[in-house]
Structure formats: structure tokens, C-alpha cells
Design a protein around this motif. Structure first.
Motif, PDB file in Angstrom:
ATOM      1  N   HIS A  67       1.165  -1.056   0.030  1.00 53.08           N
ATOM      2  CA  HIS A  67      -0.176  -0.020   0.115  1.00 53.08           C
ATOM      3  C   HIS A  67       1.208   1.331  -0.421  1.00 53.08           C
ATOM      4  CE1 HIS A  67      -2.338   3.081   2.136  1.00 53.08           C
ATOM      5  NE2 HIS A  67      -3.217   2.184   0.968  1.00 53.08           N
ATOM      6  N   GLU A  68       0.130   2.791  -0.469  1.00 54.11           N
ATOM      7  CA  GLU A  68       0.741   3.418  -0.753  1.00 54.11           C
ATOM      8  C   GLU A  68       1.940   4.184   0.918  1.00 54.11           C
ATOM      9  OE1 GLU A  68      -2.618   4.936  -0.921  1.00 54.11           O
ATOM     10  OE2 GLU A  68      -1.819   3.317  -2.048  1.00 54.11           O
ATOM     11  N   SER A  69       0.774   3.622   1.818  1.00 51.56           N
ATOM     12  CA  SER A  69       1.952   3.837   3.364  1.00 51.56           C
ATOM     13  C   SER A  69       2.549   3.581   3.403  1.00 51.56           C
ATOM     14  CB  SER A  69       0.191   4.074   4.065  1.00 51.56           C
ATOM     15  OG  SER A  69      -0.252   3.018   4.200  1.00 51.56           O
ATOM     16  N   GLU A  70       2.904   1.843   3.071  1.00 53.20           N
ATOM     17  CA  GLU A  70       3.286   1.637   3.725  1.00 53.20           C
ATOM     18  C   GLU A  70       5.040   1.568   2.045  1.00 53.20           C
ATOM     19  OE1 GLU A  70       0.550  -3.022   4.536  1.00 53.20           O
ATOM     20  OE2 GLU A  70       1.697  -2.447   2.711  1.00 53.20           O
ATOM     21  N   THR A  71       4.583   2.081   1.929  1.00 49.14           N
ATOM     22  CA  THR A  71       5.721   2.237   0.793  1.00 49.14           C
ATOM     23  C   THR A  71       6.221   3.203   1.505  1.00 49.14           C
ATOM     24  OG1 THR A  71       4.919   1.464  -1.173  1.00 49.14           O
ATOM     25  CG2 THR A  71       6.763   2.694  -1.653  1.00 49.14           C
ATOM     26  N   GLY A  72       5.819   4.624   1.760  1.00 53.35           N
ATOM     27  CA  GLY A  72       6.040   5.401   2.321  1.00 53.35           C
ATOM     28  C   GLY A  72       6.682   4.842   4.061  1.00 53.35           C
ATOM     29  N   ASP A  73       6.878   4.083   4.349  1.00 48.36           N
ATOM     30  CA  ASP A  73       7.287   4.163   5.646  1.00 48.36           C
ATOM     31  C   ASP A  73       8.783   3.382   5.287  1.00 48.36           C
ATOM     32  OD1 ASP A  73       5.179   4.406   7.654  1.00 48.36           O
ATOM     33  OD2 ASP A  73       4.415   2.225   7.625  1.00 48.36           O
ATOM     34  N   VAL A  74       9.008   2.455   4.360  1.00 41.86           N
ATOM     35  CA  VAL A  74      10.261   2.110   3.303  1.00 41.86           C
ATOM     36  C   VAL A  74      10.816   2.774   3.149  1.00 41.86           C
ATOM     37  CG1 VAL A  74      11.433   0.708   1.460  1.00 41.86           C
ATOM     38  CG2 VAL A  74       9.003  -0.025   3.042  1.00 41.86           C
ATOM     39  N   ILE A  75      10.616   3.971   2.348  1.00 39.02           N
ATOM     40  CA  ILE A  75      11.003   5.263   2.007  1.00 39.02           C
ATOM     41  C   ILE A  75      12.097   5.734   3.382  1.00 39.02           C
ATOM     42  CG2 ILE A  75      11.179   7.320   1.102  1.00 39.02           C
ATOM     43  CD1 ILE A  75       9.280   6.129  -0.967  1.00 39.02           C
ATOM     44  N   GLU A  76      11.178   5.946   4.575  1.00 38.61           N
ATOM     45  CA  GLU A  76      11.788   7.349   5.687  1.00 38.61           C
ATOM     46  C   GLU A  76      12.427   5.717   6.379  1.00 38.61           C
ATOM     47  OE1 GLU A  76       8.575   8.044   7.569  1.00 38.61           O
ATOM     48  OE2 GLU A  76       7.609  10.158   6.687  1.00 38.61           O
ATOM     49  N   ALA A  77      12.284   4.545   6.363  1.00 33.78           N
ATOM     50  CA  ALA A  77      13.142   3.907   6.738  1.00 33.78           C
ATOM     51  C   ALA A  77      14.709   3.712   5.770  1.00 33.78           C
ATOM     52  CB  ALA A  77      13.227   2.491   6.343  1.00 33.78           C
ATOM     53  N   LEU A  78      14.792   4.337   5.044  1.00 31.12           N
ATOM     54  CA  LEU A  78      16.286   4.414   3.684  1.00 31.12           C
ATOM     55  C   LEU A  78      16.303   5.712   3.770  1.00 31.12           C
ATOM     56  CD1 LEU A  78      14.913   2.879   0.767  1.00 31.12           C
ATOM     57  CD2 LEU A  78      15.872   1.862   2.472  1.00 31.12           C
ATOM     58  N   ALA A  79      18.342   5.432   3.553  1.00 31.07           N
ATOM     59  CA  ALA A  79      19.043   6.396   3.934  1.00 31.07           C
ATOM     60  C   ALA A  79      18.976   7.465   2.337  1.00 31.07           C
ATOM     61  CB  ALA A  79      20.582   6.304   4.082  1.00 31.07           C
ATOM     62  N   PRO A  80      18.858   8.533   2.644  1.00 26.18           N
ATOM     63  CA  PRO A  80      18.462  10.062   1.651  1.00 26.18           C
ATOM     64  C   PRO A  80      19.224   9.204   0.041  1.00 26.18           C
ATOM     65  CG  PRO A  80      19.379  10.343   3.637  1.00 26.18           C
ATOM     66  CD  PRO A  80      19.996   9.645   4.220  1.00 26.18           C
ATOM     67  N   ASP A  81      20.570   8.158   0.286  1.00 23.85           N
ATOM     68  CA  ASP A  81      21.261   8.260  -1.261  1.00 23.85           C
ATOM     69  C   ASP A  81      19.990   7.173  -1.141  1.00 23.85           C
ATOM     70  OD1 ASP A  81      22.555   6.646   0.653  1.00 23.85           O
ATOM     71  OD2 ASP A  81      23.635   5.863  -0.233  1.00 23.85           O
ATOM     72  N   GLU A  82      19.986   5.995  -0.531  1.00 22.65           N
ATOM     73  CA  GLU A  82      18.945   4.519  -0.528  1.00 22.65           C
ATOM     74  C   GLU A  82      17.709   5.281  -1.651  1.00 22.65           C
ATOM     75  OE1 GLU A  82      20.962   1.486   2.334  1.00 22.65           O
ATOM     76  OE2 GLU A  82      19.323   2.767   2.792  1.00 22.65           O
ATOM     77  N   ARG A  83      16.853   6.215  -0.287  1.00 24.10           N
ATOM     78  CA  ARG A  83      15.941   6.254  -1.341  1.00 24.10           C
ATOM     79  C   ARG A  83      15.843   7.310  -2.640  1.00 24.10           C
ATOM     80  NH1 ARG A  83      15.274  10.725   3.796  1.00 24.10           N
ATOM     81  NH2 ARG A  83      14.948   9.182   5.369  1.00 24.10           N
ATOM     82  N   VAL A  84      16.544   7.699  -2.572  1.00 24.75           N
ATOM     83  CA  VAL A  84      17.116   7.901  -4.750  1.00 24.75           C
ATOM     84  C   VAL A  84      16.890   6.539  -5.317  1.00 24.75           C
ATOM     85  CG1 VAL A  84      18.163   9.071  -6.520  1.00 24.75           C
ATOM     86  CG2 VAL A  84      18.010  10.412  -4.093  1.00 24.75           C
ATOM     87  N   GLN A  85      17.713   6.026  -4.671  1.00 20.76           N
ATOM     88  CA  GLN A  85      18.479   4.274  -5.355  1.00 20.76           C
ATOM     89  C   GLN A  85      16.612   4.434  -6.074  1.00 20.76           C
ATOM     90  OE1 GLN A  85      21.053   1.994  -3.461  1.00 20.76           O
ATOM     91  NE2 GLN A  85      21.429   0.817  -6.227  1.00 20.76           N
ATOM     92  N   LEU A  86      16.340   3.753  -4.846  1.00 20.20           N
ATOM     93  CA  LEU A  86      14.782   2.904  -4.709  1.00 20.20           C
ATOM     94  C   LEU A  86      14.114   3.677  -5.593  1.00 20.20           C
ATOM     95  CD1 LEU A  86      12.915   0.575  -4.220  1.00 20.20           C
ATOM     96  CD2 LEU A  86      11.964   2.393  -2.019  1.00 20.20           C
TER      97      LEU A  86
END
Length: 469
Positions: free
Chosen positions: A53-72
Motif C-alpha cells: 500500500h502507498e502508506s507502507e511504501t512511505g514507511d519504507v522510504i522513511e526507513a532508508l538513508a537519503p541516497d537509498e531512497r533516490v536509488q529505490l
């Protein structure tokens, strides 16, 4: 639209939850995700993120480091649902958007409802926002520009521009056929809007009524002509009050010419209520729009202003104490006891202030009940003052073996608690009258006044009682 992840959202029962029993992201799941990111395994990443779900994806994004978010996001490409960015902290969203190509953002925005796209785009720099809009299809671009032209925090900025409008002379049968054959309809809708050729709102029809009448029935014969509508320039908090008062699910938004330009739905209003409540809490604490994802420089800037104001007010309180330095030198016990009086007044004033600010924000406090509430808070302050005056006075008399000192501090306690109750309600009301946000400025004034009154009352009474002047 920001998430407060404490438990997993409801998903397909066959899908294994990404959360543990405490509502936190599973460590093994995030470790596997990071391994796929390191290997740039696009197929595995898409398979992992797709069921979320988009809220779950949001939690995943917040759990990652900034460079990992962009890469994802870059590896997911068109498979990334930009709706997830409405579920993350503002600082995370802005930082991520700054690193993404505008072309990819434009493609992602085109797939979102207008209210969600506006929520994401409004935080970007104007140049980037314009560049993104220019790369979007014409209809979506014009729709978003119209919403973005409205003031921030207005109903027009929060509205959704996808809705169904029909003329009053259609029949129910024509309407149903239109709904069945038209592919360009909102994903979800609760009612249909009836408009004239100038798009002036004439009425609404709930979907259940459409299904309960004969196909030959004219729309104008069954529509609800008494329509509640919200001006596009109305503050979003005022719009939320309308939803709350009248238990609305969906309300039309009109411009200055009373033409239908969009709709507000209950999911938008829930976000507004949460946003406004969080904003009030932050402002009462003097931390602005700070969130847990903000960087150190951002947090410093957010807090330094009010710390500077507090430094000034604390200096003022110290000046008051300095006026009684001779008195304090003659009786050292005064220096030990005076912070107690000031502290009790500060807490009491803050309690009253919190209730008052909340009542003002909810439009519960007006001229009809203001006097009653002022009397109540003064009486509460007097009563609490007397209770704690007896308690503190007895403790002081026993500790310092000085009954007179206990009486003095008791009198000062009553006076300061009474003042605290009055300040806690009158200061926010005065700031509201002056068009100053009481959530921002009340705490500073209340704490300063209770400190000054507490110190002055105790030290003055002591000086007079013991002849120390």
C-alpha cells in the motif's frame, strides 16, 4: 497526508506483512531490500514493492538513508507510485524530489488525483514546479495550475478537480449510460453534481438515489437543490469545521463567481485535521513545522527563534529578581523557595492556555461563553492556589521552622495561581483578537507573566512581612 506508522495498514490477507508484532518494519525485510538495492536488482525490487500500500511504501522510504531512497525510486522507474510521497514527512519528500529528474516526477504526477499531485508539488521551488508542469499533458497541467494558484492552506489548494457534472435536463437513464461508457471518470466518487451551462452549481444527487428511481426520471426532479458549498478561498481549517459540524462526506468547492471548480472529500479533510492539530502542538512547543526527519541545521533554525525569545523573557524575569537582591540576601530561604511559586504558576497558566488555544482553534470559544470560561478559570486558579498554599505553606513552616514564611509563600501561591488562570485564557483571546496566532505566541507571554508575578508577589510579601525593605 503524512503517515504515523504504528501498525501495518490492511492489505491482501495472502500478503506477508512487512511489519513485526510491534508495528515496526521487519529487519529481515529491510535487509533484503537493501541487498537488492546494492545489487541494482530492478526486477526483485519491483516484485518486493508492488504489493505494498502507498502508506507502507512511505514507511519504507522513511526507513532508508537519503541516497537509498533516490536509488529505490530511480530503479523502480514507472513502477514507483508517487502517491507514496504523500505519506512521508515533508523534509523527506522535499529532499527526495530535489534529487529526482523532473521528467520522472512529471510522469508520476500525471497518474495522481489532482489533490495529491498539488500536495506534492506545492513544496517544490517555483522553477522546478513550472518545469514539471510544462512536461505534463495539457489538461492535467491546467488543472494543477488552477489549484496551485489558490493560496496555501485554502480549500482551493486542497480540492480535487476530478468530479462528475451533468446538466439538469438529463434523465437518470442518460446519466447511468454516461457513467458506464465514459472512461475518463474519477476513480472514486460519492455523488454527482448538477450544473448549468456556466458551471454554476444547481444541485447534487447521491449515487444511491440514482439507482432507486426509474430511468425516465429527469435529473432536476430528484436532485437536492439545497447544496452546501465551500468558497475556494476559505481556509482549510474552516473547511474542516464545516465537515465536522454537518457530518459531510464530500462538499463542492466554488470560485468567486460561484462556479463549480472542484470538490473536497472526507479523506482530504482528515489529512487537514491531522495537519492542523500537529501544527498547533508544534507551535505550542515553539518548534514550528519540525519533524523527526529534519536535518540538524533545519532543527536548529526551527528552534533558535523561540529560544532567543525565551532568553529575552528570562532576562526580564531576572531583572525583577534583581530588584529584590537585598531582600534575598537578608533571608536566604527566599532564594530556595521563590522558583517553586513561579514554576507552579507557569504550569497552571500553561494548562489553562492549552485548553483555551484548542478551544479557539476549534471555534468553541466565542463571546457567548467567554465570560463563563473566564470565571471558571479564575475560580479554578483560586481553588488550586488555596489547596497548594496550605500544602506548600505547611511544608515550608516545618522545613524552615518559620510559620510566618509558610504564610507568606501560601499567600504568594494563591495570588500567582489566580493570575495564571487569568493569563492562560485572556492572553490567547487577546492574541486572537489581534490576528496573531495564539498557538505561536501564547506560551511565551504566559510563562513570562507568571514568572514575573510569582517572583514579585513572593518577594514583595516577604519584604513587607519581615520588614526587609
Amino acid at each position: 497526508m503524512e503517515s504515523q506508522a504504528s501498525a501495518a495498514p490492511v492489505t491482501d490477507p495472502s500478503f506477508e506483512s512487512i511489519y513485526d508484532a510491534d508495528g515496526q518494519l521487519r529487519r529481515d525485510w529491510t535487509d533484503a531490500l537493501r541487498a537488492e538495492l546494492e545489487a541494482s536488482d530492478t526486477e526483485a525490487l519491483r516484485a518486493r514493492i508492488a504489493p505494498l500500500h502507498e502508506s507502507e511504501t512511505g514507511d519504507v522510504i522513511e526507513a532508508l538513508a537519503p541516497d537509498e531512497r533516490v536509488q529505490l525510486v530511480l530503479l523502480l522507474g514507472d513502477a514507483f507510485d508517487f502517491l507514496a510521497l504523500t505519506e512521508v514527512d515533508e523534509s523527506v519528500r522535499i529532499e527526495l524530489m530535489d534529487e529526482l529528474p523532473n521528467a520522472q516526477i512529471a510522469r508520476g504526477m500525471a497518474d495522481l488525483d489532482s489533490d495529491d499531485a498539488v500536495y506534492i508539488l506545492e513544496d517544490l521551488e517555483e522553477d522546478d514546479r513550472n518545469e514539471i508542469l510544462e512536461q505534463m499533458p495539457a489538461f492535467e497541467r491546467l488543472s494543477l495550475k488552477r489549484s496551485l494558484d489558490f493560496p496555501e492552506d485554502s480549500a482551493g489548494r486542497r480540492m480535487q478537480t476530478e468530479f462528475i457534472a451533468i446538466p439538469p435536463f438529463w434523465t437518470v437513464g442518460q446519466t447511468i449510460d454516461y457513467l458506464r461508457t465514459n472512461d475518463d471518470l474519477p476513480d472514486e466518487f460519492y455523488q454527482i453534481y448538477v450544473v448549468d451551462p456556466g458551471f454554476n452549481l444547481l444541485g447534487t444527487i447521491p449515487l444511491d438515489r440514482i439507482l432507486r428511481v426509474q430511468r425516465a426520471t429527469r435529473i432536476d426532479a430528484i436532485m437536492e437543490a439545497q447544496v452546501r458549498q465551500i468558497d475556494a478561498m476559505l481556509d482549510q481549517e474552516e473547511a474542516a469545521h464545516i465537515f465536522e459540524r454537518y457530518d459531510e462526506i464530500e462538499v463542492a468547492v466554488v470560485d468567486e463567481s460561484k462556479r463549480l471548480v472542484g470538490i473536497l472529500t472526507i479523506d482530504d479533510i482528515v489529512d487537514v485535521i491531522n495537519e492542523e492539530a500537529n501544527e498547533d502542538i508544534h507551535r505550542l512547543g515553539g518548534v514550528g513545522d519540525e519533524d523527526i526527519s529534519r536535518t540538524v541545521p533545519g532543527v536548529v533554525r526551527s528552534r533558535a527563534t523561540w529560544l532567543l525569545v525565551n532568553l529575552g523573557t528570562a532576562t526580564l524575569a531576572s531583572v525583577v529578581i534583581g530588584l529584590f537582591d537585598d531582600t534575598i540576601q537578608q533571608m536566604v530561604a527566599l532564594a530556595v523557595l521563590m522558583p517553586i511559586v513561579a514554576s507552579m504558576g507557569g504550569v497552571a497558566g500553561t494548562q489553562t492556555m492549552t485548553v483555551t488555544v484548542r478551544a479557539l482553534s476549534q471555534k468553541e470559544l466565542d463571546k457567548n461563553n467567554a465570560r463563563r470560561l473566564i470565571r471558571r478559570e479564575l475560580l479554578v486558579g483560586l481553588t488550586n492556589g488555596m489547596i497548594f498554599a496550605v500544602l506548600l505553606g505547611a511544608i515550608t513552616a516545618l522545613r524552615f521552622e518559620n510559620v510566618a514564611l509558610g504564610i507568606v509563600i501560601g499567600m504568594a501561591m494563591v495570588l500567582n495561581m489566580l493570575v495564571a488562570g487569568g493569563c492562560g485564557i485572556l492572553i490567547p483571546m487577546a492574541l486572537e483578537k489581534l490576528k496573531v496566532d495564539p498557538a505561536v505566541a501564547s506560551s511565551t507571554f504566559v510563562m513570562t507573566l507568571t514568572d514575573i508575578i510569582g517572583f514579585m508577589a513572593f518577594l514583595s510579601l516577604a519584604g513587607l512581612w519581615f520588614g526587609l525593605f
